[in-house]
Structure formats: structure tokens, C-alpha cells
Design a protein around this motif. Structure first.
Motif, PDB file in Angstrom:
ATOM      1  N   ILE A  45       0.833  -1.274   0.129  1.00 43.32           N
ATOM      2  CA  ILE A  45       0.037  -0.123  -0.040  1.00 43.32           C
ATOM      3  C   ILE A  45       0.739   1.035   0.047  1.00 43.32           C
ATOM      4  O   ILE A  45       0.585   2.198  -0.743  1.00 43.32           O
ATOM      5  N   ASP A  48       2.059   1.464  -3.775  1.00 51.28           N
ATOM      6  CA  ASP A  48       1.283   1.906  -4.677  1.00 51.28           C
ATOM      7  C   ASP A  48       0.560   3.033  -4.405  1.00 51.28           C
ATOM      8  O   ASP A  48       0.192   3.859  -5.492  1.00 51.28           O
ATOM      9  N   GLU A  49       0.089   3.429  -3.114  1.00 51.10           N
ATOM     10  CA  GLU A  49      -0.932   4.612  -2.888  1.00 51.10           C
ATOM     11  C   GLU A  49       0.051   5.939  -2.529  1.00 51.10           C
ATOM     12  O   GLU A  49      -0.297   6.983  -2.602  1.00 51.10           O
ATOM     13  N   ASP A 116      -0.749  10.167   5.998  1.00 53.31           N
ATOM     14  CA  ASP A 116      -0.999  11.513   5.390  1.00 53.31           C
ATOM     15  C   ASP A 116      -0.468  12.573   6.086  1.00 53.31           C
ATOM     16  O   ASP A 116      -0.531  13.626   5.804  1.00 53.31           O
ATOM     17  N   GLU A 163      -9.987  11.994  -5.621  1.00 50.22           N
ATOM     18  CA  GLU A 163      -8.835  11.352  -5.084  1.00 50.22           C
ATOM     19  C   GLU A 163      -7.895  11.464  -5.974  1.00 50.22           C
ATOM     20  O   GLU A 163      -6.698  11.318  -5.552  1.00 50.22           O
ATOM     21  N   GLU A 167      -3.820  12.188  -4.847  1.00 47.63           N
ATOM     22  CA  GLU A 167      -2.864  11.296  -5.497  1.00 47.63           C
ATOM     23  C   GLU A 167      -1.575  12.391  -5.691  1.00 47.63           C
ATOM     24  O   GLU A 167      -0.586  11.901  -5.671  1.00 47.63           O
ATOM     25  N   ARG A 170       0.369  13.737  -3.030  1.00 47.16           N
ATOM     26  CA  ARG A 170       1.191  12.492  -2.356  1.00 47.16           C
ATOM     27  C   ARG A 170       2.281  12.189  -3.139  1.00 47.16           C
ATOM     28  O   ARG A 170       3.483  12.163  -2.691  1.00 47.16           O
ATOM     29  N   LYS A 171       2.237  11.981  -4.554  1.00 46.86           N
ATOM     30  CA  LYS A 171       3.626  11.817  -5.200  1.00 46.86           C
ATOM     31  C   LYS A 171       4.273  12.778  -5.546  1.00 46.86           C
ATOM     32  O   LYS A 171       5.488  12.801  -5.398  1.00 46.86           O
TER      33      LYS A 171
END
Length: 271
Positions: A45, A48-49, A116, A163, A167, A170-171
Motif C-alpha cells: 500500500i 502503490d498509494e 498522510d 482522489e 494522489e 502525495r506523489k
């Protein structure tokens, strides 16, 4: 005899309040195959996330806690996890234990929401390191002054209906973190501006880093508390070294239940 009785009673009461996990749950928690599955799931996870490498330690996981009685929740496992980059961020992952129709237990939902908060941790760490000298100087303005908290909300720490937008943030954060940029002092302000939340959606205004300052109320009644706080406010306003941010200065209530709370905003980074 009385001591023994009350000691036993206290032990039984604490056992009732805290509770204990079922035999099946304990066996599930200590099963090496289960531990390996949990660690691999968390790593997958994370990759991937969040685009991050994670280091979970399922051997040290514990049962969850709940608000009611008993306190132990044997339907949840709390797994300590660390990021592999620098600086290291430590957080907990919650694993929900699912019971099958045949009574066997298996790994259920995995809650990674604490990851997060990585952005907040990194930005607050940068802010404190970059401006260590002026913040230390601020604490010298008054012997009763202490910086209680520094809070900076990152773009990954708030809720998004989209979402894909989360994402993307996050990246972007992971890219800088994995590249070691959060250890490079010359990039500090650029990184803070890039990853921090700049618009307070709740009040439709500008959001700045928050620096909470606490001042002990003087024991000597002859010392003017208001004057004491105003001296600190004036220093913050006139300082050319303190960083951008919303500064709050608070002093606890006196015997008359009167407290003091003042704020000042600095909207530019020091030159």
C-alpha cells in the motif's frame, strides 16, 4: 490480610476495565505467517498509494484500544511503522481483524490515514530547523515564554472529494522525500511553499504556519501581565528574522478567571 485483599481487588478491577484479548486473537496476532502478510500488505500500500518505501514491524504490534469497557479491542491490531527516508517518520497502521463464517480470523481493512500526516511532520521539521536561531531568540525575550507548538498543514493532510488530486499531492511529496530534498537546507523555504496548504478553505482566507506561544503567569502580582504579553507581541512585529506565520501568545487564567490571548501575523519570509 487486608493489604492482600485490596491488592487482589484492585488487580481484578483493573483486569475488568482493561480486559484481555481472546485466545484466538492472541494466536492470530503472534502467528508469523500473519505477521508476514501484514508487513507485506503495508509495504504494498505504501508503494502503490503513497510512492513510499515503508518499514513495518508486525512483531511489535499490539491490540487496539476503545473508549468503552473493556479498553482492549481484540478486533484491531496497531502496527508501528517507519518511513525509510530522512528524516524518519514514525506512525501507526490499524489492521482490522475479520472473522470468517467458519470462525477463522483473517486480515481485514488496513487503515493508513496516519501516513498522510507525513507532510505536516516534514514541513514542521523544516520550519523549526531553518529558523532555529530566530525562534530561540524569541524564547529569550521573556524567561516565562516557551514555544508550545509549530503547526503547518500540508496539501496531503486534508480531505479531497477528488482522489486524483490527493494522489497528485502525495506523489509530489514522495518525490521530494525520496530524493532526500528535505535534508537540504538550501531548499527549505521552496519545499515549505511547495507543499504547504496556502488557502484556509474553512474561512476562505490565507493559511499560514501557526506558532503557538505560551507564557507563564507571573507569581509576583506587581508584574503587569498585559505589559508582559505586549512586549512579546511588539518583538514579533518588529523582528526581521522571524519567519512567515500566524503567532499566538497566550497566558493562562488568573484567580479572576481572566486569561490573555493575542495574535500577530507575519506575511513574508525574512530576507
Amino acid at each position: 490480610m487486608k493489604k492482600y485483599f485490596f491488592g487482589t481487588l484492585l488487580f481484578l478491577l483493573s483486569l475488568l476495565l482493561i480486559g484481555c484479548a481472546s485466545k484466538e486473537a492472541k494466536q492470530f496476532k503472534n502467528n508469523k505467517e500473519v505477521q508476514d502478510e501484514i508487513e507485506e500488505t503495508i509495504k504494498a500500500i505504501g508503494k502503490d498509494e503513497f510512492a513510499l518505501d515503508l518499514d513495518p514491524n508486525a512483531k511489535k504490534m499490539k491490540f487496539g484500544r476503545q473508549n468503552g469497557i473493556p479498553l482492549v479491542d481484540d478486533k484491531k491490531l496497531i502496527v508501528p511503522v517507519e518511513t525509510t527516508g530522512k528524516p524518519v517518520y514514525s506512525f501507526d497502521v490499524t489492521i482490522h481483524i475479520r472473522k470468517q463464517q467458519d470462525g477463522t480470523l483473517q486480515v481485514g481493512e488496513v487503515e493508513m490515514r496516519n501516513l498522510d500526516q507525513l507532510g505536516n511532520f516534514l514541513l514542521e521539521d523544516l520550519y523549526a530547523k531553518k529558523f532555529k536561531k530566530p525562534l530561540k531568540q524569541l524564547e529569550k525575550v521573556d524567561p516565562d515564554l516557551s514555544i508550545y507548538t509549530i503547526r503547518i498543514d500540508s496539501l496531503t493532510a486534508i480531505h479531497y472529494d477528488d482522489e486524483d488530486e490527493l494522489e497528485q499531492y502525495r506523489k509530489a511529496l514522495a518525490e521530494d522525500y525520496n530524493a532526500g530534498n528535505f535534508t537540504k537546507p538550501d531548499q527549505f523555504i521552496t519545499l515549505i511553499d511547495k507543499h504547504r496548504l496556502k488557502e484556509d478553505l474553512s474561512i476562505d482566507g490565507i493559511y499560514l504556519p501557526e506558532v503557538s506561544i505560551q507564557v507563564k503567569r507571573p507569581e509576583n502580582a506587581k508584574i503587569d501581565s498585559e505589559e508582559k504579553v505586549q512586549k512579546i507581541i511588539q518583538y514579533i512585529e518588529e523582528s526581521h528574522d522571524l519567519p512567515l506565520g500566524d503567532y499566538s501568545v497566550s497566558m493562562p487564567s488568573d484567580k479572576n478567571h481572566t486569561s490573555i490571548y493575542e495574535t500577530v501575523r507575519k506575511q513574508e519570509w525574512p530576507q
